[in-house]
Structures are given as C-alpha cells and as structure tokens.
Scaffold this motif. Structure first.
Motif, PDB file in Angstrom:
ATOM      1  N   LYS A 246     -13.781  13.143  -7.313  1.00  0.00           N
ATOM      2  CA  LYS A 246     -12.804  12.140  -7.781  1.00  0.00           C
ATOM      3  C   LYS A 246     -11.621  12.047  -6.819  1.00  0.00           C
ATOM      4  O   LYS A 246     -11.187  10.946  -6.447  1.00  0.00           O
ATOM      5  N   CYS A 247     -11.103  13.204  -6.386  1.00  0.00           N
ATOM      6  CA  CYS A 247      -9.953  13.222  -5.468  1.00  0.00           C
ATOM      7  C   CYS A 247     -10.346  12.672  -4.093  1.00  0.00           C
ATOM      8  O   CYS A 247      -9.576  11.931  -3.479  1.00  0.00           O
ATOM      9  N   LEU A 248     -11.540  13.037  -3.614  1.00  0.00           N
ATOM     10  CA  LEU A 248     -12.001  12.550  -2.318  1.00  0.00           C
ATOM     11  C   LEU A 248     -12.117  11.020  -2.338  1.00  0.00           C
ATOM     12  O   LEU A 248     -11.633  10.345  -1.420  1.00  0.00           O
ATOM     13  N   ALA A 249     -12.741  10.491  -3.375  1.00  0.00           N
ATOM     14  CA  ALA A 249     -12.939   9.036  -3.476  1.00  0.00           C
ATOM     15  C   ALA A 249     -11.608   8.301  -3.569  1.00  0.00           C
ATOM     16  O   ALA A 249     -11.418   7.263  -2.914  1.00  0.00           O
ATOM     17  N   ASN A 250     -10.674   8.813  -4.348  1.00  0.00           N
ATOM     18  CA  ASN A 250      -9.370   8.147  -4.499  1.00  0.00           C
ATOM     19  C   ASN A 250      -8.519   8.272  -3.238  1.00  0.00           C
ATOM     20  O   ASN A 250      -7.779   7.349  -2.905  1.00  0.00           O
ATOM     21  N   LEU A 251      -8.629   9.403  -2.544  1.00  0.00           N
ATOM     22  CA  LEU A 251      -7.899   9.576  -1.287  1.00  0.00           C
ATOM     23  C   LEU A 251      -8.408   8.586  -0.242  1.00  0.00           C
ATOM     24  O   LEU A 251      -7.623   7.882   0.402  1.00  0.00           O
ATOM     25  N   LEU A 252      -9.736   8.525  -0.075  1.00  0.00           N
ATOM     26  CA  LEU A 252     -10.313   7.642   0.937  1.00  0.00           C
ATOM     27  C   LEU A 252     -10.173   6.167   0.567  1.00  0.00           C
ATOM     28  O   LEU A 252     -10.339   5.304   1.428  1.00  0.00           O
ATOM     29  N   ASN A 253      -9.857   5.902  -0.686  1.00  0.00           N
ATOM     30  CA  ASN A 253      -9.653   4.513  -1.107  1.00  0.00           C
ATOM     31  C   ASN A 253      -8.278   3.981  -0.704  1.00  0.00           C
ATOM     32  O   ASN A 253      -8.045   2.769  -0.736  1.00  0.00           O
ATOM     33  N   ARG A 254      -7.364   4.886  -0.303  1.00  0.00           N
ATOM     34  CA  ARG A 254      -6.062   4.427   0.180  1.00  0.00           C
ATOM     35  C   ARG A 254      -6.273   3.644   1.478  1.00  0.00           C
ATOM     36  O   ARG A 254      -7.067   4.067   2.341  1.00  0.00           O
ATOM     37  N   PRO A 255      -5.592   2.518   1.639  1.00  0.00           N
ATOM     38  CA  PRO A 255      -5.839   1.648   2.805  1.00  0.00           C
ATOM     39  C   PRO A 255      -5.776   2.363   4.150  1.00  0.00           C
ATOM     40  O   PRO A 255      -6.577   2.081   5.039  1.00  0.00           O
ATOM     41  N   PHE A 256      -4.842   3.300   4.295  1.00  0.00           N
ATOM     42  CA  PHE A 256      -4.702   4.011   5.565  1.00  0.00           C
ATOM     43  C   PHE A 256      -5.996   4.755   5.917  1.00  0.00           C
ATOM     44  O   PHE A 256      -6.521   4.644   7.023  1.00  0.00           O
ATOM     45  N   PHE A 257      -6.514   5.546   4.957  1.00  0.00           N
ATOM     46  CA  PHE A 257      -7.720   6.337   5.206  1.00  0.00           C
ATOM     47  C   PHE A 257      -8.972   5.470   5.235  1.00  0.00           C
ATOM     48  O   PHE A 257      -9.890   5.727   6.020  1.00  0.00           O
ATOM     49  N   MET A 258      -9.005   4.458   4.403  1.00  0.00           N
ATOM     50  CA  MET A 258     -10.164   3.571   4.373  1.00  0.00           C
ATOM     51  C   MET A 258     -10.406   2.940   5.746  1.00  0.00           C
ATOM     52  O   MET A 258     -11.549   2.842   6.216  1.00  0.00           O
ATOM     53  N   GLY A 259      -9.331   2.517   6.399  1.00  0.00           N
ATOM     54  CA  GLY A 259      -9.444   1.910   7.720  1.00  0.00           C
ATOM     55  C   GLY A 259     -10.062   2.860   8.740  1.00  0.00           C
ATOM     56  O   GLY A 259     -10.885   2.457   9.567  1.00  0.00           O
ATOM     57  N   PHE A 260      -9.681   4.137   8.657  1.00  0.00           N
ATOM     58  CA  PHE A 260     -10.218   5.133   9.593  1.00  0.00           C
ATOM     59  C   PHE A 260     -11.683   5.436   9.304  1.00  0.00           C
ATOM     60  O   PHE A 260     -12.504   5.523  10.224  1.00  0.00           O
ATOM     61  N   PHE A 261     -12.027   5.623   8.029  1.00  0.00           N
ATOM     62  CA  PHE A 261     -13.401   5.994   7.706  1.00  0.00           C
ATOM     63  C   PHE A 261     -14.369   4.813   7.777  1.00  0.00           C
ATOM     64  O   PHE A 261     -15.577   5.009   7.866  1.00  0.00           O
ATOM     65  N   ARG A 262     -13.834   3.630   7.785  1.00  0.00           N
ATOM     66  CA  ARG A 262     -14.655   2.445   8.067  1.00  0.00           C
ATOM     67  C   ARG A 262     -14.848   2.270   9.571  1.00  0.00           C
ATOM     68  O   ARG A 262     -15.607   1.419  10.017  1.00  0.00           O
ATOM     69  N   MET A 263     -14.088   3.055  10.343  1.00  0.00           N
ATOM     70  CA  MET A 263     -14.080   2.940  11.803  1.00  0.00           C
ATOM     71  C   MET A 263     -13.656   1.535  12.225  1.00  0.00           C
ATOM     72  O   MET A 263     -14.229   0.928  13.134  1.00  0.00           O
ATOM     73  N   ASP A 264     -12.610   1.041  11.524  1.00  0.00           N
ATOM     74  CA  ASP A 264     -12.020  -0.260  11.846  1.00  0.00           C
ATOM     75  C   ASP A 264     -11.122  -0.082  13.075  1.00  0.00           C
ATOM     76  O   ASP A 264     -10.005   0.446  12.974  1.00  0.00           O
ATOM     77  N   MET A 265     -11.595  -0.501  14.251  1.00  0.00           N
ATOM     78  CA  MET A 265     -10.872  -0.245  15.494  1.00  0.00           C
ATOM     79  C   MET A 265      -9.528  -0.956  15.551  1.00  0.00           C
ATOM     80  O   MET A 265      -8.580  -0.443  16.149  1.00  0.00           O
ATOM     81  N   ASP A 266      -9.416  -2.106  14.936  1.00  0.00           N
ATOM     82  CA  ASP A 266      -8.126  -2.804  14.905  1.00  0.00           C
ATOM     83  C   ASP A 266      -7.102  -1.973  14.128  1.00  0.00           C
ATOM     84  O   ASP A 266      -5.954  -1.808  14.555  1.00  0.00           O
ATOM     85  N   HIS A 267      -7.537  -1.415  13.019  1.00  0.00           N
ATOM     86  CA  HIS A 267      -6.687  -0.557  12.179  1.00  0.00           C
ATOM     87  C   HIS A 267      -6.289   0.709  12.954  1.00  0.00           C
ATOM     88  O   HIS A 267      -5.115   1.115  12.947  1.00  0.00           O
TER      89      HIS A 267
END
Length: 396
Positions: A246-267
């Motif tokens: 639950k904590c992992l999913a909610n942490l990675l759902n924050r826009p900052f982390f989501m951009g990194f784990f999506r490997m969004d190069m613009d982000h």
C-alpha cells in the motif's frame, strides 16, 4: 694459490676498513673470520644504505631499532585514533538512543497520529519529524503520512498477488510491462546483499517478491523497474506485507516519483536541470568542477531517486531521511542531495574523473547527525527561487 692470496688480501682489507685486525681473530676460528669479512661495510653496502636514506657508516642494527620505533609509534597513533573513533561512535549512539526515546515519548503523549490531519502542518510536527520518527512508531506513522488515496485494501492485494501468479504462467500473453515480472527474481539477490533477510533462502524473500509482483499486477503500465526492490525491502523492514504494498503504491503514485518510474525523460531532464541550478547556487565550485568534467546529475542523481538513498547510506540514516521525504516531499530529497555533495565537496574537487564518478555513486558512510546538520544549512525557498517554484508547480 694466487687466487687464494688475492681473496685473503681482499678479506684482510675489508677487515682493516672495519677496524678489525686480522691477528685478533685466531686461525682456529675460521667461521668468525668469515663472518667478520661478510659483515664488513663494503662500498656496495654503503651505497645501498644511502639509497634507503641511511647515512654511510651508520650501524644497521641501530637503524633497524630506529625504524622499529617509528613503526611502533605509527601503530600507537593508529590505535589512539581508532579508540577516539570508537568513543565518538559510542557517544553518537548514546545521543541517538536518547533522542529516539525523547521523540517516542512525545509521539505517544501527544497521540499525534490520531489527529494527524489537524496537526501535520504545525512547526512542532515538522521539528519532531526532522529529528526522526522512532522505529516502533514508524510502523503506524509511514502509512498515515503517505496516506491511501488509491484506496487499496488487503483483499485487492490478495487479488493482485494471485493475478501475478497467473501472469507468470501465461508466457507470451502479457499486457503492457507484465513481462518485467521475470526480472524481479533476478533482481532480488542484488537487494541489500549484506542482509540475509531478502536472499533466496531468507525469511523475507517471499514477502519481497509478493509485494513487487502485486505492484506489477496493479500497474502493468509501469511494470517492475530496478530500484523498486530497495524501496519495497525498506518498507518490509518496518511493516507487514500488505502495508508495504500500500505504501509503495501510494509513494510511486506521487507525480514526482511516477515520472521517474515511468522513465519519462522530459520529467527527468527538468529535475536534473533544477538540481544543477541549485548546485550552482549552493556549491558553485563543485558545480564548475562537475560541469567542466562533463559529469551531469543524470549520472548520479537517478539512483538517489529510484532507491531514495537506500543504496548509498546506512539503514538508520535512510529511514530518518524517508521520514522527512514522505512528509516534506521532493524538497527534502533535493536538500539531501545537496548536503551529500557538500560533505564530499573537498574530496571531489581533488578527484580525477573516474574517482569522482565512484565517489558520487558510493558515498562514504556519513554520521547521521552530521548529514542532518548539513541539511539544516540548505534551506530551499520558492519565494526567492522562481525556478524552484516553477518546477514544483509542474508536479502539483
């Protein structure tokens, strides 16, 4: 006979040079006469002494005693430093335990978690979290601080775990990045290898695999990304399997982390641009050095974000950092990165490229209080830094 006479003459000469008169050594003591000749300080021996910094004519035994005394002095000096280091570490442990006990009493007495929403923005709460959440309180505190906007339940977790098992049996029919499930088993042995908990025969290996597989099942659009195993394992050291998921999913759902784990190069590029901007303000000499050597924050800061410093720092220090990153967000992560570079600035400025790269990705184990005191000296203010304000606005 001539050769024998010549050798005798050379031996006698060597004896005389050493101040030993041949007649003083009886003929019936041939061994003593030979030793005297061997020990005689020939020109070659004198030259060898000089090459080792020993003055000609110096008695070797005296020089050996001198070197031995110097060595023993070095050993004593090293042992004294080690004792001082151990004493300092013991003092720091005592101070840390005292701080944790004091914080634990405040958390319990004020029942802060029960009225978190009303008191989370107060200065007292901020100061309390900066000091570090006591380990036993973290079990309940981290899920509260991270929240559960995704409304995940233990029933949903069980469904995702079962779905992950089915996915592994349906090879070639994966959706999105479900195929990354195969990477998890390969990556687990590389996660905190010094801790036996997460190794294949360790007691928490299965739990770690469950959390990561459930996340891939929950977010097949993201899949498994290297670094997630460090995040999940840190959470498992504090709480149970479902709360870790639950904590992992909610942490990675924050826009900052989501951009990194999506490997969004613009982000990622925007983050690197901001970090290097802050570096040029707070550590201009180091910024110039890294820029001149072509060392971009892309190279070293990615790992900081993807593992939240857990590969770089000790578990205790990392846990305290996580308290503040969960609470304060990416601002605290930026401050931590600048503080680590500040603590290593002197050594980095004296490094060649290869050594600088090694140091940037493998920092020495800094004292926890030293790191947090350095973080204190690096405030980041959106009111005075428009670039920081613009970046944070893109995340909201």
């Amino acid at each position: 006979d001539e050769n024998r006479n010549s050798s005798a003459a050379n031996g006698n000469s060597a004896l005389k040079d050493r101040g030993v008169v041949e007649e003083e050594i009886p003929s019936w003591r041939p061994l003593k006469r030979i030793l005297a000749k061997v020990r005689a300080p020939t020109p070659e021996i004198e030259a060898n002494k000089a090459s080792h910094g020993i003055k000609p004519g110096t008695d070797i035994s005296e020089e050996t005693k001198k070197r031995q005394a110097e060595y023993e002095a070095m050993v004593r000096n090293f042992e004294a430093k080690e004792k001082m280091k151990e004493k300092k570490q013991a003092q720091m442990r005592e101070m840390r335990e005292k701080r944790i006990e004091e914080c634990k009493r405040i958390w319990i007495d004020t029942d802060l978690l029960a009225c978190w929403e009303q008191r989370k923005t107060t200065k007292k709460t901020q100061e309390l979290i900066f000091k570090g959440i006591p380990p036993r309180i973290r079990t309940k505190a981290w899920p509260v601080i991270l929240g559960n906007k995704l409304q995940l339940t233990s029933e949903l977790f069980d469904i995702y775990v079962a779905q992950a098992r089915r996915m592994q049996e349906m090879q070639g029919q994966e959706i999105g990045k479900e195929g990354s499930l195969k990477v998890i088993e390969l990556d687990l042995p590389r996660t905190f290898p010094a801790l036996s908990f997460f190794q294949p025969d360790g007691p928490m290996h299965a739990q770690l695999r469950q959390v990561l597989e459930a996340y891939v099942s929950y977010r097949p659009d993201i899949g498994y990304v290297q670094g997630m195993s460090f995040l999940a394992s840190m959470l498992l050291l504090v709480m149970d399997t479902f709360d870790s998921f639950k904590c992992l999913a909610n942490l990675l759902n924050r826009p900052f982390f989501m951009g990194f784990f999506r490997m969004d190069m613009d982000h990622i590029d925007k983050f690197v641009d901001l970090f290097e901007h802050l570096l040029s303000i707070h550590l201009p000499n180091l910024y110039s050095y890294l820029t001149n050597h072509g060392i971009s924050a892309h190279i070293y800061a990615m790992d900081w974000v993807l593992t939240l410093f857990s590969k770089t720092l000790s578990l205790d220090t990392t846990s305290r950092l996580w308290d503040n990153i969960f609470y304060e967000g990416e601002i605290f992560l930026l401050r931590t990165g600048l503080a680590l570079l500040s603590l290593n600035e002197e050594e980095l400025l004296g490094c060649q490229y290869d050594n600088a790269m090694l140091l940037l990705t493998h920092f020495p184990d800094h004292d926890e209080e030293e790191l947090f005191n350095t973080i204190k000296t690096i405030p980041l203010n959106t009111k005075t830094d428009k670039k920081l304000e613009e970046y944070l606005n893109t995340l909201s």
